[in-house]
Write a protein that holds these residues in place. Sequence first.
Motif, PDB file in Angstrom:
ATOM      1  N   SER A 111       0.856  -1.181   0.000  1.00 42.80           N
ATOM      2  CA  SER A 111       0.000   0.000   0.000  1.00 42.80           C
ATOM      3  C   SER A 111       0.894   1.234   0.000  1.00 42.80           C
ATOM      4  N   ASP A 112       0.303   2.376  -0.307  1.00 44.64           N
ATOM      5  CA  ASP A 112       1.073   3.622  -0.320  1.00 44.64           C
ATOM      6  C   ASP A 112       1.669   3.949   1.048  1.00 44.64           C
ATOM      7  N   LYS A 113       1.051   3.460   2.096  1.00 47.68           N
ATOM      8  CA  LYS A 113       1.586   3.723   3.430  1.00 47.68           C
ATOM      9  C   LYS A 113       2.935   3.043   3.634  1.00 47.68           C
ATOM     10  N   GLU A 118       6.414   2.461  -2.042  1.00 44.67           N
ATOM     11  CA  GLU A 118       6.434   3.632  -2.922  1.00 44.67           C
ATOM     12  C   GLU A 118       7.134   3.293  -4.236  1.00 44.67           C
ATOM     13  N   TRP A 126       8.286  -0.689  -7.368  1.00 44.70           N
ATOM     14  CA  TRP A 126       7.453  -0.562  -6.175  1.00 44.70           C
ATOM     15  C   TRP A 126       8.202  -1.223  -5.036  1.00 44.70           C
TER      16      TRP A 126
END
Length: 173
Positions: free
Chosen positions: A33-35, A38, A56
């Motif tokens: 996830s973006d949390k 990145e 990613w």
Amino acid sequence: MKRILVTGVSGVGKSSVVVRLAELGHRAVDLDSDKWSEWVESPDGGPSPSEPGQDWVWRVDRVRELLADDGDGLLIVSGCSSNMGGFRDRFAGVVLLSVPAEVMAERLRHRTSNVYGKDPGELARSLEFKETVQPLLRRIADLEVDGTAPLEHVVADILAFADIPTAETRSSG
């Protein structure tokens, strides 16, 4: 704290496992996830044709902080990243989820929790990773679990690996 990594290529069921573990009251975190992850520049082109030249990867500072907790209990994280090797020593064990290519492709085409893999280029790249990345993951795994088994069985196998009693083992013990 006992930390277990559940890994595998896209479409093997990592996110479903984490959701179910959390529903059962376990501390479970999906690093995809973006949390926790990145996009960064990558000379290798990265995993997604929709993000050319990007990879990613886990956010090192955040994942390091997550894994720094040395309290009691169990922490299960799921994910697969080119930089996860730097964290291997923080895990008591690694569980690899795997499924046949046909199952993986079907799951990616029809998943609702994540758009990755729906693009034909991403699907092709994911199937390529099954051939190139999964063997590398198999080498670091302490246990391989068939992700085509019913979710409750997959979760029970992971909890048994972590030496966490399930309802079935508590009632029979």
